[in-house]
Design an enzyme around this catalytic site. Structure first.
Site, PDB file in Angstrom:
ATOM      1  N   HIS A  59     -17.088  -2.510  -3.674  1.00 12.06           N
ATOM      2  CA  HIS A  59     -17.035  -3.845  -3.049  1.00 12.06           C
ATOM      3  C   HIS A  59     -18.460  -4.378  -2.927  1.00 12.06           C
ATOM      4  O   HIS A  59     -19.230  -3.939  -2.080  1.00 12.06           O
ATOM      5  CB  HIS A  59     -16.380  -3.746  -1.669  1.00 12.06           C
ATOM      6  CG  HIS A  59     -16.033  -5.067  -1.062  1.00 12.06           C
ATOM      7  ND1 HIS A  59     -16.985  -5.940  -0.579  1.00 12.06           N
ATOM      8  CD2 HIS A  59     -14.827  -5.664  -0.856  1.00 12.06           C
ATOM      9  CE1 HIS A  59     -16.382  -7.009  -0.091  1.00 12.06           C
ATOM     10  NE2 HIS A  59     -15.075  -6.873  -0.247  1.00 12.06           N
ATOM     11  N   CYS A 101      -7.179 -10.002  -1.435  1.00 13.51           N
ATOM     12  CA  CYS A 101      -8.334  -9.517  -2.200  1.00 13.51           C
ATOM     13  C   CYS A 101      -8.043  -8.079  -2.607  1.00 13.51           C
ATOM     14  O   CYS A 101      -6.890  -7.719  -2.855  1.00 13.51           O
ATOM     15  CB  CYS A 101      -9.617  -9.637  -1.390  1.00 13.51           C
ATOM     16  SG  CYS A 101      -9.623  -8.694   0.144  1.00 13.51           S
TER      17      CYS A 101
END
Length: 645
Positions: free
Chosen positions: A567, A26
């Site tokens: 995020h 990620c």
């Protein structure tokens, strides 16, 4: 290659290529699915130069690398030969039962601490009741009983939440299904004396019908404390969610996906799972009852050996009508007692694990679980200790099976309903003659079950290495992070650079973020935002250096060289882009105030995901300090971070 040494060391400490099922990445992490996480030397990996930390969450082994993780991933793939998204020879559990154990263990982990506490309360209550300290009709007893038994009675609600998260569905849908299974009128209907008619009357699967759904007869079972029905329901609901999310317009998804999923799943469970479980239980009960008359020893071994499995699957309900009938007609039962030493055997097994393990966390679980099992409450031991360790689980079955054979040899009978565990002893006293073979048989079987369970576990079936903890010596551990710091080239010049917030919302300290990679600031300094709107704007002029395919996170590099990571939410990578709508692509140049991304806050909330959004400076080590605002709430055009250069 720049990262070959890191990759070789990582591979050696993670258990080699053979231990890797798949690997992805990620924004900051290599995300591994390992065959056996216990083979990974976590503390050694944390020490590696180039590794920030390790996070084990959601069945993934996550090695936090930093914003350059994509480069490490490419070299990892090249060196190991594992293709992107390739699944490498996964050693799947063989057989449905092993698959079942693996999934159930993962589903129970989040509720384990509460399960332990409830079990201890029930065990303590059983003890004080046996001592005559409390009256069963007293308010004190009722409140304590509700405290200890509440979780067990409403187990489907708790497991609906955890199972849905495990399968990737909305946890609150799982809870709603669990609530329907134990809804008071449904529970009352199952015990009602009003019977509309009986299906298959006169056969081994004769089933009284108390209610119907659209004219279709529903064969009810007792869903309180049950495990399998809600797990099956959560899995089915997840499939329905995915289907409806694909076909329905986004404008109506937030309501209709949940509506249609519930409308389909709950009736299907009542119409299908109930009958299957009931019929299997009845068939097993009658078959094993007949087998007992043929060979009490063999039947005792089989029933005892499989008893904990019967309970987990809810099949033990098929034995109850037979036992009740035996009590009414014979004055005793000879079938269900074969599994009566299960709590005692589990206590012995769990105590052995407690003494043998070096894992402090497991010790904290094992001893209370031992006490609860000894007093007849097996769930904490089963789901917290034995089931996640298959050999230990099988040891319990072996010990109970042998104990069941002993009771069959003594032709043991149980004369009354009552307590379990050590409190079951009075049930085997013959009301007519007192102590006879039944009491002796059960007492001997209990001792054998406990001793065998303890010895087999301690000497053979439990290997403490699977739960081994490694410890870092602070006196000898080097600070890799310090060695990797980029020298500050502007010493003596104090420059303040203020960055506005990309999101409107409440400001939260990184220390309050659940993910340790953010809360310990290993990914960089900054703050977190609890959003009040589902939009992310560019806080600086710069380049979109990273946009992960799931769109849950993005990285910006400002014209001044500040690297920013945004995020959105926790574990939202699991949504694979659903409920996120990017307005830019990787490599785009953006200007301050430009809309970067939209996300559906309501859908994320309903799916059970935290919306807390960390906003960190990935290269904060290059600066003297990164300070967050002292405001409680910020708008997207208000200052959020101050960078001291």
């Amino acid at each position: 290659m720049h990262y070959q040494e890191l990759i070789e060391q990582l591979l050696a400490n993670i258990g080699g290529k053979k231990n890797i099922v798949r690997v992805t990445h990620c924004m900051t992490r290599l995300r591994f699915k390992l065959k056996d996480e216990t083979q990974a030397k976590t503390e050694e990996i944390k020490k590696l130069t180039g590794v920030v930390t390790v996070v084990q969450s959601g069945g993934q082994y996550q090695v936090v690398i930093g914003s350059h993780v994509a480069e490490v991933y490419k070299e990892f793939v090249a060196i190991t030969g594992i293709e992107a998204n390739e699944v490498v020879a996964e050693e799947k559990p063989k057989g449905l039962f092993n698959i079942f154990i693996d999934n159930v263990s993962a589903i129970f982990t989040p509720v384990m601490s509460v399960l332990m506490a409830s079990g201890m309360i029930k065990g303590l209550l059983a003890l004080v009741m046996a001592m005559g300290v409390l009256d069963k009709e007293s308010g004190t007893y009722l409140i304590l009983n509700a405290t200890g038994d509440g979780l067990f009675y409403f187990f489907p609600l708790f497991l609906g939440y955890t199972a849905s998260k495990k399968f990737g569905g909305k946890p609150f849908i799982g809870m709603a299904i669990g609530a329907a299974l134990v809804y008071p009128t449904i529970v009352a209907a199952n015990g009602s004396e009003t019977v509309l008619y009986t299906l298959f009357k006169g056969s081994i699967i004769a089933s009284p019908i108390h209610l119907t759904f659209l004219g279709i007869p529903i064969i009810l079972m007792n869903y309180t404390s049950s495990v399998i029905p809600i797990i099956a329901a959560s899995y089915l609901a997840t499939k329905f969610e995915l289907f409806f999310s694909r076909i329905l317009p986004r404008s109506v998804r937030s309501f209709f996906v949940s509506f249609l999923t519930l409308m389909l799943t709950v009736p299907i469970i009542f119409l299908i799972v109930g009958p299957i479980t009931t019929w299997l239980g009845l068939f097993l009960g009658k078959s094993l009852s007949a087998a007992y008359y043929f060979s009490p020893v063999l039947a005792g071994i089989v029933i005892g050996g499989f008893w904990q499995i019967f309970i987990m699957l809810g099949l033990h309900w098929g034995f109850i009508p037979i036992a009740l009938n035996n009590f009414a007609t014979l004055g005793y039962d000879i079938v269900m007692m074969s599994g009566a030493t299960t709590p005692i055997a589990m206590a012995g097994v769990t105590l052995a694990v407690f003494f043998k393990t070096k894992n402090s966390k497991l010790k904290e679980i094992a001893f209370p679980a031992f006490l609860s099992a000894f007093f007849g409450i097996t769930e904490p031991a089963l789901y917290g200790v034995t089931l996640p360790r298959k050999k230990v689980f099988y040891t319990t079955s072996v010990a109970v099976g042998i104990a069941g054979g002993i009771m069959g040899l003594f032709k043991t009978r149980v004369f009354i309903n009552g307590g379990t565990g050590i409190f079951a002893l009075p049930r085997y006293i013959n009301p007519e003659v007192g102590i006879d073979n039944s009491f002796i048989g059960f007492s001997l079987a209990s001792v054998v079950a406990f001793v065998l369970g303890f010895l087999i576990t301690y000497l053979y079936s439990y290997d403490p290495k699977i739960d081994e903890e490694t410890f870092k010596d602070p006196a000898t551990t080097k600070s890799d992070e310090a060695n990797q710091m980029i020298p500050n080239k502007k010493v003596g010049q104090t420059v303040l650079y203020e960055m506005v917030s990309p999101i409107k919302g409440k400001v939260i300290s990184l220390k309050e973020v659940e993910d340790t990679a953010f809360s310990t600031e290993v990914l960089g300094k900054g703050v977190a935002i609890l959003p009040r709107e589902g939009r992310v704007y560019a806080p600086v002029d710069g380049i979109v250096t990273t946009l992960f395919p799931s769109y849950h996170a993005l990285g910006l590099t400002s014209d001044m060289g500040v690297e920013l990571l945004i995020h959105i939410g926790m574990d939202t990578v699991n949504l694979r882009g659903e409920n996120f709508e990017p307005k830019i692509k990787q490599g785009d140049r953006v200007t301050k105030g430009q809309l970067l991304l939209e996300f559906d806050m309501e859908a994320l909330n309903e799916a059970g995901y935290s919306l807390i959004t960390p906003i960190v400076i990935s290269n904060s080590k290059e600066y003297l300090e990164v300070l967050g605002t002292d405001k409680e709430f910020v708008d997207r055009n208000e200052n959020l971070l101050t960078i001291i250069v």
